[in-house]
Scaffold this motif. Structure first.
Motif, short mmCIF file in Angstrom:
data_model
loop_
_atom_site.label_atom_id
_atom_site.label_comp_id
_atom_site.label_asym_id
_atom_site.label_seq_id
_atom_site.Cartn_x
_atom_site.Cartn_y
_atom_site.Cartn_z
N ARG A 200 46.18 -12.24 -4.69
CA ARG A 200 45.16 -11.65 -3.48
C ARG A 200 45.71 -10.48 -2.59
NH1 ARG A 200 40.40 -14.42 -3.25
NH2 ARG A 200 40.01 -13.75 -0.78
N VAL A 201 46.63 -9.84 -3.32
CA VAL A 201 47.33 -8.79 -2.55
C VAL A 201 46.29 -7.64 -1.88
CG1 VAL A 201 49.52 -9.18 -3.77
CG2 VAL A 201 47.77 -7.54 -4.35
N LEU A 202 45.19 -7.30 -2.80
CA LEU A 202 44.45 -6.25 -1.84
C LEU A 202 43.27 -6.86 -1.11
CD1 LEU A 202 43.90 -3.87 -5.21
CD2 LEU A 202 45.16 -3.73 -3.00
N GLU A 203 42.84 -8.26 -1.50
CA GLU A 203 41.98 -8.78 -0.28
C GLU A 203 42.80 -9.18 0.81
OE1 GLU A 203 40.50 -11.20 -4.16
OE2 GLU A 203 42.33 -9.91 -3.73
N ASP A 204 44.18 -9.64 0.74
CA ASP A 204 44.73 -9.95 2.01
C ASP A 204 45.91 -9.22 2.32
OD1 ASP A 204 42.98 -12.29 2.67
OD2 ASP A 204 43.81 -13.48 0.93
N PRO A 205 45.78 -8.06 2.32
CA PRO A 205 47.08 -6.92 2.32
C PRO A 205 48.15 -7.40 3.50
CG PRO A 205 45.15 -5.87 3.30
CD PRO A 205 44.66 -7.35 2.77
N LEU A 206 47.72 -7.95 4.42
CA LEU A 206 48.67 -8.00 5.76
C LEU A 206 49.67 -9.05 5.41
CD1 LEU A 206 46.27 -8.12 8.92
CD2 LEU A 206 48.00 -6.22 7.82
N PRO A 207 49.53 -10.29 4.56
CA PRO A 207 50.58 -11.10 4.29
C PRO A 207 51.42 -10.50 3.23
CG PRO A 207 48.31 -12.31 4.38
CD PRO A 207 48.12 -10.90 4.53
N ASN A 208 50.75 -9.61 2.68
CA ASN A 208 51.43 -9.01 1.52
C ASN A 208 52.16 -7.73 1.42
OD1 ASN A 208 51.01 -11.01 -1.33
ND2 ASN A 208 48.98 -10.74 -0.19
N ARG A 209 52.13 -7.31 2.96
CA ARG A 209 52.62 -6.11 3.10
C ARG A 209 53.95 -5.49 2.70
NH1 ARG A 209 51.32 -2.55 7.06
NH2 ARG A 209 49.80 -3.77 8.12
N ASP A 210 55.02 -6.65 2.69
CA ASP A 210 56.31 -6.27 2.21
C ASP A 210 56.39 -6.06 0.90
OD1 ASP A 210 57.22 -6.43 4.76
OD2 ASP A 210 58.42 -8.65 4.30
N LEU A 211 55.42 -6.58 0.03
CA LEU A 211 55.42 -6.56 -1.23
C LEU A 211 54.61 -5.12 -1.71
CD1 LEU A 211 55.56 -7.19 -4.47
CD2 LEU A 211 53.15 -8.50 -4.13
N LEU A 212 53.78 -4.94 -1.00
CA LEU A 212 52.91 -3.74 -1.11
C LEU A 212 53.79 -2.37 -0.70
CD1 LEU A 212 49.24 -4.69 0.27
CD2 LEU A 212 49.81 -3.97 -2.16
N SER A 213 54.42 -2.31 0.28
CA SER A 213 55.47 -1.26 0.85
C SER A 213 56.29 -1.02 -0.45
CB SER A 213 56.07 -1.72 1.95
OG SER A 213 55.03 -2.09 3.06
N ARG A 214 57.14 -2.02 -0.72
CA ARG A 214 58.09 -1.91 -1.93
C ARG A 214 57.32 -1.26 -3.16
NH1 ARG A 214 59.71 -7.23 -0.45
NH2 ARG A 214 58.78 -7.94 -2.16
N VAL A 215 56.40 -1.81 -3.51
CA VAL A 215 55.58 -1.21 -4.90
C VAL A 215 55.30 0.11 -4.76
CG1 VAL A 215 53.54 -1.42 -6.31
CG2 VAL A 215 54.78 -3.32 -5.77
N ALA A 216 54.79 0.49 -3.20
CA ALA A 216 54.36 1.96 -2.95
C ALA A 216 55.45 2.90 -3.02
CB ALA A 216 53.75 1.78 -1.69
N LEU A 217 56.57 2.57 -2.09
CA LEU A 217 57.74 3.39 -2.09
C LEU A 217 58.37 3.44 -3.40
CD1 LEU A 217 59.85 4.94 -0.38
CD2 LEU A 217 60.94 2.75 0.21
N PHE A 218 58.71 2.41 -4.12
CA PHE A 218 59.66 2.66 -5.35
C PHE A 218 58.68 2.93 -6.54
CE2 PHE A 218 62.39 -0.72 -3.09
CZ PHE A 218 63.38 0.28 -2.98
N GLY A 219 57.48 2.72 -6.69
CA GLY A 219 56.57 3.16 -7.68
C GLY A 219 56.44 4.67 -7.52
N THR A 220 55.93 5.29 -6.39
CA THR A 220 55.61 6.45 -6.41
C THR A 220 57.00 7.42 -6.55
OG1 THR A 220 54.25 5.92 -4.42
CG2 THR A 220 55.02 8.55 -4.52
N GLY A 221 57.98 6.83 -6.08
CA GLY A 221 59.43 7.90 -6.34
C GLY A 221 59.61 7.83 -7.96
#
Length: 390
Positions: free
Chosen positions: A227-248
């Motif tokens: 539920r990473v999109l329904e509950d983004p706050l508990p998954n913030r670290d995972l989302l941040s890593r995916v956003a940073l490394f995936g974009t790069g």
């Protein structure tokens, strides 16, 4: 397994109860889809791997380079991940009502089958590069992964990523060896265009598009269980890593092809094909990264009600199927030789301008029409075909 939402419903989720982040992601994703597709309606120029004119103006090449870096091959996996995510949500709702897995699987397959039919009609009437058929086909064949263990899902994602590279190399070799000609969207005879669209769609849906869809689709299933999109706050670290490394990773992987397709660099065919494959496979990371960024943004705004802009974008996401099809209707009306005919007179930069205006128009239409929980016409049709009248 994923956690079923409270207050189960038998059919599609009412619009007023939908999670913000997935719809916001779909609404923004449609801008990338429009930008990636509009230039494919142009004709009269020799094109590179991603369909951009090789003899365009400086502005055309600048736009093409930016889109190869940030758009092309990134929107498709983003939508695929959201498709896999949505299937898990649908399955959770159905299971929460007490239905058995075989019953739920039948619903998912019926929905995927109708989505495949929508894709066929889309290709028949409007656009050879339809992606609905690939999503429907993948949903039909891989629906069982909704219930498979995480290890099996991730292993399949890794294997299909390798298969994706093999398919890309094959299509890249065809691109450098095949004679250059106009796409079906640029053909003056509408009947001939229909035939060529169906031939292209039939060949590319089970190969090129499906190969590009499957890995992100499976990652979407894995993410939905958390539920990473329904509950983004508990998954913030995972989302941040995916956003940073995936974009790069996606941007770095796109640089060689951007240089080639804008004629800044002219390497051998072998290097060009490798750059094409690298661009597309790193696009999987880019698509996942874009979804993660939107999840983070949605999480930041959860303490207050969404503003009018966010609500409008989310409404576009709720109407994503309708808005996607409307894009093709507008592009045919504007660009096709047997309609507006603009496709022979403008370059890539102008096509992208039309794409932005088209997307803004669909956002406005959805925002004005979706008030009160009204579904888009295509969404309503798919819902009726999937669930019946109940």
């Amino acid at each position: 397994m994923s956690i079923a939402p409270p207050a189960p419903v038998h059919g599609a989720t009412p619009v007023t109860r939908r999670a913000l982040a997935p719809d916001l992601a779909r609404g923004l994703m449609l801008l990338l889809i429009a930008l990636a597709h509009a230039h494919m309606y142009l004709s009269g120029h020799e094109a590179g791997f991603r369909g951009y004119a090789l003899d365009g103006t400086a502005l055309d090449r600048l736009v093409a380079g930016a889109q190869i870096l940030l758009v092309d091959g990134r929107a498709l996996p983003m939508f695929a991940a959201l498709f896999g995510y949505g299937l898990v949500q649908l399955a959770d709702r159905q299971l929460a009502t007490g239905r058995s897995w075989p019953q739920v699987r039948a619903v998912l397959r019926r929905r995927s089958l109708w989505l495949l039919a929508f894709g066929f009609c889309h290709a028949l009437l409007l656009f050879f590069g339809d992606i609905l058929g690939a999503y429907g086909l993948v949903g039909l064949v891989l629906v069982g992964f909704v219930r498979r263990e995480d290890r099996a899902v991730l292993r399949a994602a890794a294997v299909t990523s390798v298969l994706h590279v093999v398919v890309l190399v094959g299509f890249g070799l065809l691109t450098v060896s095949a004679p250059k000609g106009d796409t079906p969207a640029a053909m003056a005879d509408p009947v001939e265009a229909i035939v060529m669209r169906l031939i292209g769609w039939s060949a590319m849906t089970p190969t090129y598009f499906a190969a590009g869809v499957v890995p992100a689709f499976l990652f979407g299933i894995w993410a939905a269980r958390r539920r990473v999109l329904e509950d983004p706050l508990p998954n913030r670290d995972l989302l941040s890593r995916v956003a940073l490394f995936g974009t790069g990773l996606a941007v770095a992987g796109a640089v060689p092809l951007a240089l080639i397709d804008t004629r800044i660099w002219a390497p051998s065919d072998a290097v060009s094909v490798s750059a094409y494959a690298l661009h597309s496979v790193t696009g999987i990371a880019g698509g996942l990264a874009y979804a993660a960024v939107i999840g983070l943004l949605a999480g930041r705004g959860r303490n207050g009600s969404p503003g009018p802009l966010v609500r409008a974008l989310a409404a576009c996401g709720q109407w994503s199927l309708t808005c996607y099809l409307l894009q093709s209707v507008i592009f045919v009306a504007v660009f096709a030789p047997y309609a507006g005919g603009l496709g022979t007179r403008v370059g890539d930069a102008a096509a992208s301008g039309v794409a932005v205006v088209t997307w803004l128009a669909t956002v406005a239409l959805a925002a004005l029409s979706a008030s009160g929980g009204r579904r888009g016409p295509a969404e309503a049709a798919l819902r009726r075909l999937t669930y019946g009248r109940s």
